[in-house]
Design a protein around this motif. Structure first.
Motif, mmCIF file in Angstrom:
data_model
loop_
_atom_site.group_PDB
_atom_site.id
_atom_site.type_symbol
_atom_site.label_atom_id
_atom_site.label_comp_id
_atom_site.label_asym_id
_atom_site.label_seq_id
_atom_site.Cartn_x
_atom_site.Cartn_y
_atom_site.Cartn_z
ATOM 1 N N ALA A 165 36.707 40.796 32.774
ATOM 2 C CA ALA A 165 37.278 39.448 32.743
ATOM 3 C C ALA A 165 38.683 39.428 32.137
ATOM 4 O O ALA A 165 39.420 38.461 32.322
ATOM 5 C CB ALA A 165 36.360 38.507 31.966
ATOM 6 N N ARG A 166 39.091 40.491 31.449
ATOM 7 C CA ARG A 166 40.381 40.515 30.760
ATOM 8 C C ARG A 166 41.404 41.459 31.392
ATOM 9 O O ARG A 166 42.502 41.614 30.879
ATOM 10 C CB ARG A 166 40.155 40.867 29.294
ATOM 11 C CG ARG A 166 39.574 39.689 28.538
ATOM 12 C CD ARG A 166 38.814 40.091 27.293
ATOM 13 N NE ARG A 166 38.281 38.916 26.617
ATOM 14 C CZ ARG A 166 37.175 38.256 27.000
ATOM 15 N NH1 ARG A 166 36.497 38.665 28.044
ATOM 16 N NH2 ARG A 166 36.753 37.200 26.337
ATOM 17 N N LEU A 167 41.042 42.079 32.493
ATOM 18 C CA LEU A 167 41.981 42.969 33.185
ATOM 19 C C LEU A 167 42.952 42.152 34.032
ATOM 20 O O LEU A 167 42.583 41.109 34.568
ATOM 21 C CB LEU A 167 41.228 43.969 34.061
ATOM 22 C CG LEU A 167 40.390 45.006 33.322
ATOM 23 C CD1 LEU A 167 39.584 45.829 34.316
ATOM 24 C CD2 LEU A 167 41.259 45.904 32.450
ATOM 25 N N TRP A 168 44.155 42.653 34.154
ATOM 26 C CA TRP A 168 45.160 41.996 34.981
ATOM 27 C C TRP A 168 44.669 41.905 36.424
ATOM 28 O O TRP A 168 43.940 42.791 36.889
ATOM 29 C CB TRP A 168 46.464 42.807 34.967
ATOM 30 C CG TRP A 168 47.331 42.501 33.800
ATOM 31 C CD1 TRP A 168 47.180 42.979 32.531
ATOM 32 C CD2 TRP A 168 48.469 41.669 33.788
ATOM 33 N NE1 TRP A 168 48.169 42.481 31.735
ATOM 34 C CE2 TRP A 168 48.982 41.681 32.485
ATOM 35 C CE3 TRP A 168 49.128 40.915 34.760
ATOM 36 C CZ2 TRP A 168 50.111 40.952 32.121
ATOM 37 C CZ3 TRP A 168 50.255 40.192 34.387
ATOM 38 C CH2 TRP A 168 50.728 40.221 33.085
ATOM 39 N N PRO A 169 45.094 40.858 37.132
ATOM 40 C CA PRO A 169 44.760 40.781 38.562
ATOM 41 C C PRO A 169 45.249 42.044 39.277
ATOM 42 O O PRO A 169 46.339 42.532 39.012
ATOM 43 C CB PRO A 169 45.532 39.550 39.043
ATOM 44 C CG PRO A 169 45.740 38.728 37.809
ATOM 45 C CD PRO A 169 45.878 39.710 36.672
ATOM 46 N N GLY A 170 44.429 42.569 40.145
ATOM 47 C CA GLY A 170 44.778 43.786 40.869
ATOM 48 C C GLY A 170 44.248 45.052 40.221
ATOM 49 O O GLY A 170 44.267 46.109 40.828
ATOM 50 N N ILE A 171 43.778 44.952 38.975
ATOM 51 C CA ILE A 171 43.161 46.103 38.319
ATOM 52 C C ILE A 171 41.654 45.933 38.463
ATOM 53 O O ILE A 171 41.078 44.963 37.972
ATOM 54 C CB ILE A 171 43.557 46.213 36.831
ATOM 55 C CG1 ILE A 171 45.069 46.380 36.689
ATOM 56 C CG2 ILE A 171 42.814 47.382 36.180
ATOM 57 C CD1 ILE A 171 45.559 46.387 35.250
ATOM 58 N N ASN A 172 41.023 46.853 39.140
ATOM 59 C CA ASN A 172 39.594 46.772 39.408
ATOM 60 C C ASN A 172 38.832 47.723 38.506
ATOM 61 O O ASN A 172 39.124 48.916 38.474
ATOM 62 C CB ASN A 172 39.304 47.111 40.870
ATOM 63 C CG ASN A 172 39.974 46.134 41.810
ATOM 64 O OD1 ASN A 172 39.893 44.931 41.611
ATOM 65 N ND2 ASN A 172 40.641 46.653 42.819
ATOM 66 N N ALA A 173 37.858 47.194 37.798
ATOM 67 C CA ALA A 173 37.013 48.009 36.935
ATOM 68 C C ALA A 173 35.873 48.587 37.767
ATOM 69 O O ALA A 173 35.198 47.858 38.487
ATOM 70 C CB ALA A 173 36.461 47.168 35.799
ATOM 71 N N VAL A 174 35.673 49.877 37.675
ATOM 72 C CA VAL A 174 34.560 50.530 38.366
ATOM 73 C C VAL A 174 33.411 50.619 37.366
ATOM 74 O O VAL A 174 33.530 51.267 36.329
ATOM 75 C CB VAL A 174 34.968 51.932 38.871
ATOM 76 C CG1 VAL A 174 33.793 52.600 39.563
ATOM 77 C CG2 VAL A 174 36.160 51.824 39.809
ATOM 78 N N ASP A 175 32.316 49.952 37.700
ATOM 79 C CA ASP A 175 31.191 49.818 36.784
ATOM 80 C C ASP A 175 30.030 50.709 37.219
ATOM 81 O O ASP A 175 29.502 50.535 38.319
ATOM 82 C CB ASP A 175 30.746 48.350 36.777
ATOM 83 C CG ASP A 175 29.701 48.048 35.725
ATOM 84 O OD1 ASP A 175 29.123 48.991 35.147
ATOM 85 O OD2 ASP A 175 29.459 46.851 35.487
ATOM 86 N N PRO A 176 29.614 51.651 36.374
ATOM 87 C CA PRO A 176 28.494 52.507 36.747
ATOM 88 C C PRO A 176 27.172 51.748 36.851
ATOM 89 O O PRO A 176 26.199 52.266 37.389
ATOM 90 C CB PRO A 176 28.437 53.548 35.623
ATOM 91 C CG PRO A 176 29.079 52.877 34.463
ATOM 92 C CD PRO A 176 30.130 51.974 35.043
#
Length: 181
Positions: A22-33
């Motif tokens: 929720a706090r990452l800049w737009p365009g940065i995608n978190a890859v969640d295991p």
């Protein structure tokens, strides 16, 4: 988003990942295991997820977890390694991911208490990470600064159209027969 899963409750394993995402800049995608493993919520509601394979849940056997985590780690642009939930007990999976990220030259931001003598205060762990911070907020700030889209791309671009006349095996989109372009 690397960090302990086995030995955590479902909420403990997913809550901090949702907070980071929720706090990452737009365009940065978190890859969640934990993606695609929602069935674990019902199986381990309020109890800890085991550190071994979970039979009957697609993608939760040892080989599937290892293959996907290795792929995710080695293809990431950066790794946020959260060891705050594992303060007293080593996270073997997270250490494997740390090694894979380092081998792939993925920048590593480790979030952990800065305690001398802690299990992660090891010469190889400390020598591998790029940043060691003691809170997730600072870790997210580093990730955002590192991966935030640049106004100008500093890397030179290869324009295949310009080189087509010089290389007869080239075509728009890459080398003839190539699957990697």
């Amino acid at each position: 988003l690397s960090g302990p899963i086995g030995g955590q409750t479902y909420e403990g394993a997913t809550g901090w990942r949702e907070w980071v995402r929720a706090r990452l800049w737009p365009g940065i995608n978190a890859v969640d295991p934990m993606r695609g493993k929602e069935k674990l919520r019902a199986l381990y509601d309020g109890t800890v997820i085991p550190v071994h394979s979970v039979d009957g849940v697609l993608g939760c056997d040892s080989r599937a977890i290892t293959q996907r985590d290795r792929y995710d780690t080695t293809h990431a642009d950066a790794m946020l390694l959260n060891l705050l939930p594992a303060a007293g007990k080593p996270s073997v999976g997270s250490m494997l991911e740390l090694g894979w990220a380092d081998a792939a030259r993925v920048p590593i931001i480790m979030v952990a208490e800065k305690a001398r003598g802690a299990w992660y205060d090891h010469v190889l762990v400390v020598g591998t990470i790029g940043w060691w911070v003691d809170d997730l907020k600072t870790g997210v700030e580093i990730v955002n600064g590192l991966l935030r889209p640049r106004l100008v791309d500093i890397r030179p671009r290869f324009d295949a159209r310009f080189h087509l006349d010089h290389y007869p095996n080239c075509e728009p989109g890459g080398i003839k027969g190539s699957r990697h372009m």
